[in-house]
Write a protein that holds these residues in place. Structure first.
Motif, PDB file in Angstrom:
ATOM      1  N   ASN A 281     -15.834   3.812  -3.921  1.00  0.00           N
ATOM      2  CA  ASN A 281     -14.805   3.496  -3.019  1.00  0.00           C
ATOM      3  C   ASN A 281     -15.052   3.089  -1.845  1.00  0.00           C
ATOM      4  O   ASN A 281     -15.835   3.601  -1.148  1.00  0.00           O
TER       5      ASN A 281
ATOM      6  N   THR B 156       1.193   6.819   0.830  1.00  0.00           N
ATOM      7  CA  THR B 156       0.055   5.847   0.794  1.00  0.00           C
ATOM      8  C   THR B 156      -0.861   5.595  -0.378  1.00  0.00           C
ATOM      9  O   THR B 156      -1.240   6.715  -0.985  1.00  0.00           O
TER      10      THR B 156
ATOM     11  N   ASP C 155      -4.358   4.060  -2.131  1.00  0.00           N
ATOM     12  CA  ASP C 155      -5.325   3.339  -1.878  1.00  0.00           C
ATOM     13  C   ASP C 155      -5.886   2.836  -3.129  1.00  0.00           C
ATOM     14  O   ASP C 155      -6.253   3.092  -4.190  1.00  0.00           O
TER      15      ASP C 155
ATOM     16  N   SER D  14     -13.185  10.560   1.748  1.00  0.00           N
ATOM     17  CA  SER D  14     -11.735  10.846   1.758  1.00  0.00           C
ATOM     18  C   SER D  14     -11.806  12.284   2.069  1.00  0.00           C
ATOM     19  O   SER D  14     -12.364  13.141   1.267  1.00  0.00           O
TER      20      SER D  14
ATOM     21  N   TYR E 149      -4.577   7.061  -5.431  1.00  0.00           N
ATOM     22  CA  TYR E 149      -5.651   5.887  -5.699  1.00  0.00           C
ATOM     23  C   TYR E 149      -4.887   5.110  -6.785  1.00  0.00           C
ATOM     24  O   TYR E 149      -4.396   5.728  -7.743  1.00  0.00           O
TER      25      TYR E 149
ATOM     26  N   SER F 158       0.680  -1.103   0.132  1.00  0.00           N
ATOM     27  CA  SER F 158       0.001  -0.035  -0.034  1.00  0.00           C
ATOM     28  C   SER F 158       0.856   1.296   0.000  1.00  0.00           C
ATOM     29  O   SER F 158       0.424   2.263  -0.018  1.00  0.00           O
TER      30      SER F 158
ATOM     31  N   ASN G 111     -13.643   2.661   0.901  1.00  0.00           N
ATOM     32  CA  ASN G 111     -13.110   3.281   1.979  1.00  0.00           C
ATOM     33  C   ASN G 111     -13.950   4.466   2.413  1.00  0.00           C
ATOM     34  O   ASN G 111     -13.821   5.117   3.356  1.00  0.00           O
TER      35      ASN G 111
END
Length: 819
Positions: A246, A212, A214, A251, A261, A203, A248
């Motif tokens: 997404n 990072t 995603d 954001s 991403y 990641s 997650n």
């Protein structure tokens, strides 16, 4: 290809690299590197190859393949060479003598075929910055002049994962593949190390593995395909669309730090769309009341295979106002960087539009065919590609095009149809060449577009050809290609392994309908055009790692180019060169005649054999006639030539036949080793001259010792010789008198002049002027031998200085036998 397949392939390549490196250089380590201060990172060494010192002779080349796994962070290259070029004079050096280093993605570089490589030749010190410009096949290669010390590090923010090839060339151009009678010029050597580092955590990304990423996925709870009509993408149909949110959720970020991403496009898609939903200020930013949602700008930058930047990306859009649309996205991993002017929150939605099997185009109105690989019965990998369709028979490698064409649609004033063909090139076939041929019995209005990893279009393609009946007569295909009103034939040289798509765009289909049938053949071949046989032969070689095989053409003396289609020497020029190289050996008759006249039969045989073997060798070298193998004739030519030179020097000493045979035997062994080890070495002429001079001095020493062995070597004699000036003067006077009487000094000087001309001719020989200077070498060296032989007069009485006695030879031999 799925993630698991790519991962397995990369793990396999890494394992192979490990084994190869452990046997040939230092093995890679798994030491996790952590930075300190403000730049922490978490990377691991993936591979490290150390390449030993390797020589590049004129027109030689070497390829080095580097596999970059999907998780790589940087590639470091350090090369050392003995190239010493003045940067101010590089522009004046012809490309045939310029050592360069090139980098290409997916397949070995060909700087003398792809014109863009030379047009983009960077005449400066190698650096990191320009590598970011290697994007797509339209800017296929980046080349630099070789330098003594080169050190560069390329990161995953500059290039994409996959196979990358470094190529080192000592001169480029059509003569690179031409067979040469002699290959002299600067010889360079290089050694180096290439290491690859990767991110230990999947990641994390970036040069220091501190960003990072995603990964966008489409879980069942977040599949919004049924709610497509409620979004900004309502012009699509749910039947052909994968629409996801997404997983997650929201954001929230902003300021200077973008959000990264990644999304994997698994197959051929028509369109990829990214859009932001539920955009709003976060609580901290909204409390000051200076911004509202309408003022938020979400700049989304997209790039295939690498993290995009504001200054380096493939696509961009403000996704808070309009979707980011990528037509015909390439297969593989796409990266998206979202930059915001304020701190805000949003939800990222993404859509992949795919047509049903066998269809393509934005409205899925065009035909799409997958080509099946049919291997040929060859020891090397060659294959034909034929469509998998019930519309045609797949018995032949040439398949008809008309039954496969799409129906036409109106594009403005034109009726246009697109037909797509998809094929897969194995990763190990990157050293092969894809041949596309479209012969037709009538004029055609086809335009051909090729693209790696996705469907080509008018705006997105890697190669493009438009025939003479279209508005533009241009070809972006590399040479060699051939096309006219009825035929198009071209190659993609050293094609990259992976999925390729070819789009045939036919104009005015109703007007060009014809009873004549157009046939198509698509094949993967080792060498283009079979090396224009009989002008060349297809050869195979391996890269520096010994893991990849690539093919190339080895052309004859008169042709060159990647496919041996370029005529370097005309037929008339070939005849003149052949006559000059063969007929110039007639000069051997001069020393042979004089040897026979003097009854020196051994020298006569040697000179005649040298002239005949040289003539036969050059007759074989120019392709006229080869009574024996080329290597045997080459050995005989050089060996007898060396022997003839040394024999000339030995002949000048007045010694008996037994001594001559001894010297000739020793010299024969030495010159045979020279002719076998390196016949064309430029140092041989100096060695042969030195051996000949040593043979002459040895002969004179034997002659001196033989004629003075009856002198009384008493103590009084030693005293007179060493310290008696009168004795020394008388001895020197007799020596000079003997030398003056022994030789015709005018011919000796002429012999040295001819020998100097031979040396100069040898030094001036190049690949282009070999025939003229080597012909001069034949004439000069044989003429110098004749002049030296003729310069020796009959034996004289050194004491009296009178003419030779008629019984001199008989008396001398009788005295030897009694001694």
């Amino acid at each position: 290809m799925g993630d698991n397949s790519i991962l397995n392939l990369c793990l396999f390549l890494t394992f192979v690299s490990f084994l190869s490196t452990c046997f040939h250089g230092p093995c890679f380590s798994y030491e996790v590197r952590r930075g300190g201060g403000g730049s922490p990172y978490n990377s691991v060494a993936v591979s490290s190859f150390s390449y030993p010192k390797t020589q590049l002779r004129p027109f030689d080349w070497r390829y080095i393949k580097v596999d970059l796994p999907p998780w790589f962070s940087s590639m470091s290259v350090s090369l050392e060479s003995d190239v010493d070029l003045d940067p101010e004079k590089i522009k004046n050096i012809p490309s045939s003598k310029l050592p360069i280093i090139c980098l290409r993605e997916g397949s070995p570089p060909l700087p003398d075929v792809y014109n863009i490589s030379l047009a983009g030749l960077v005449l400066e010190a190698i650096s990191n910055a320009p590598f970011a410009d290697i994007r797509g096949l339209q800017n296929a290669e980046l080349c630099y002049p070789m330098q003594q010390n080169m050190s560069v590090m390329v990161t995953n923010e500059q290039i994409s994962p996959g196979a990358w090839y470094w190529g080192l060339f000592n001169g480029i151009g059509p003569t690179r593949t031409q067979s040469k009678m002699i290959n002299r010029g600067p010889v360079y050597s290089f050694s180096g190390n290439i290491s690859v580092e990767g991110c230990a955590t999947p990641s994390m990304w970036g040069q220091y593995c501190n960003q990072t990423v995603d990964l966008l996925s489409c879980a069942d709870n977040y599949n919004l395909s049924e709610n497509l009509s409620d979004t900004k993408l309502s012009n699509q149909t749910a039947e052909n669309v994968i629409f996801c949110r997404n997983s997650n959720g929201n954001s929230c970020h902003g300021g200077l730090e973008p959000k990264i991403y990644a999304l994997d496009v698994m197959g051929i898609a028509g369109q990829l769309t990214i859009v932001a939903a539920n955009v709003k200020l976060n609580e901290t930013a909204s409390s000051n009341g200076t911004w509202n949602a309408s003022g938020i700008a979400l700049m989304c930058y997209a790039r295939h295979g690498a993290i995009p930047q504001a200054t380096l990306h493939d696509y961009s859009a403000n996704i808070s106002e309009e979707p980011l649309v990528i037509s015909s996205p390439k297969v593989g991993r796409w990266y998206f960087a979202v930059h915001m002017n304020v701190k805000a929150c949003y939800i990222l939605d993404w859509l992949v539009f795919e047509c049903p099997e066998g269809k393509a185009g934005f409205n899925c109105s065009w035909e799409r065919y997958t080509l099946q690989t049919v291997l040929r019965t060859n020891p090397y990998f060659e294959a034909d590609y034929v469509p998998i369709s019930e519309k045609i028979s797949s018995d032949s490698a040439n398949f008809p095009l008309e039954p496969l064409l799409s129906n036409s649609l109106n594009e403005g004033k034109l009726e246009v149809s697109w037909t797509y063909f998809l094929l897969d090139i194995p990763s190990g076939a990157a050293g092969g060449n894809l041949h596309i041929k479209l012969p037709s019995g009538a004029k055609t209005n086809f335009e051909i577009y090729a693209k790696y990893g996705g469907l080509p279009s008018l705006d997105s393609w890697d190669y493009h050809y438009a025939n003479t009946t279209s508005s533009s007569n241009i070809s972006m295909f590399p040479k060699p290609y051939y096309a006219d009103d009825q035929t198009a034939s071209f190659y993609i040289l050293y094609i990259r392994g992976g999925t390729w798509s070819f789009g045939l765009r036919q104009l005015n289909t109703s007007e060009t309908a014809s009873k004549n049938q157009t046939t198509v053949s698509i094949s993967l071949e080792r060498c283009p055009r079979r090396c224009s046989s009989p002008h060349g032969k297809c050869q195979s070689s391996m890269d520096a790692s010994g893991l990849i095989i690539y093919s190339y053409c080895s052309c004859d003396r008169d042709h060159g180019g990647f496919d041996c289609s370029i005529e370097i020497v005309s037929h008339k020029g070939h005849v003149w060169q052949s006559v000059a190289l063969i007929a110039s050996n007639a000069a051997a008759l001069l020393p042979a005649y004089w040897s026979l006249h003097q009854k020196a039969y051994a020298e006569w045989v040697l000179f005649m054999s040298s002239g005949v073997s040289s003539g036969l060798y050059h007759a074989c070298d120019v392709g006229t006639w080869c009574p024996l193998s080329f290597h045997v004739l080459q050995f005989m030519d050089f060996w007898l030539s060396f022997m003839a030179v040394v024999s000339t020097f030995v002949y000048l000493a007045d010694i008996d036949e037994a001594s001559k045979r001894t010297i000739h035997t020793i010299v024969a062994i030495m010159t045979a080793l020279m002719a076998a080890a390196g016949p064309t070495s430029s140092t041989n002429i100096a060695l042969v001259t030195a051996i000949g001079a040593l043979g002459l001095l040895t002969g004179w020493l034997i002659e001196f010792c033989t004629k003075n062995r009856s002198l009384p070597f008493t103590t009084e004699f030693h005293w007179n010789v060493l310290y008696g000036w009168q004795t020394v003067k008388r001895w020197l006077h007799n020596l000079v008198k003997t030398l003056r009487k022994r030789f015709r000094w005018g011919f000796v000087v002429a012999g040295f002049i001819a020998l100097a001309m031979a040396v100069i001719s040898w030094k001036l020989e190049t690949s282009e002027s070999y025939w003229i200077w080597h012909s001069m070498w034949h004439v000069s060296i044989y003429t110098s031998s004749f002049l030296f032989l003729y310069s020796k007069v009959d034996a004289v009485d050194e004491e009296s200085g009178g003419p030779p006695d008629g019984n001199y030879e008989l008396t001398r031999q009788d005295s030897f036998s009694r001694g």
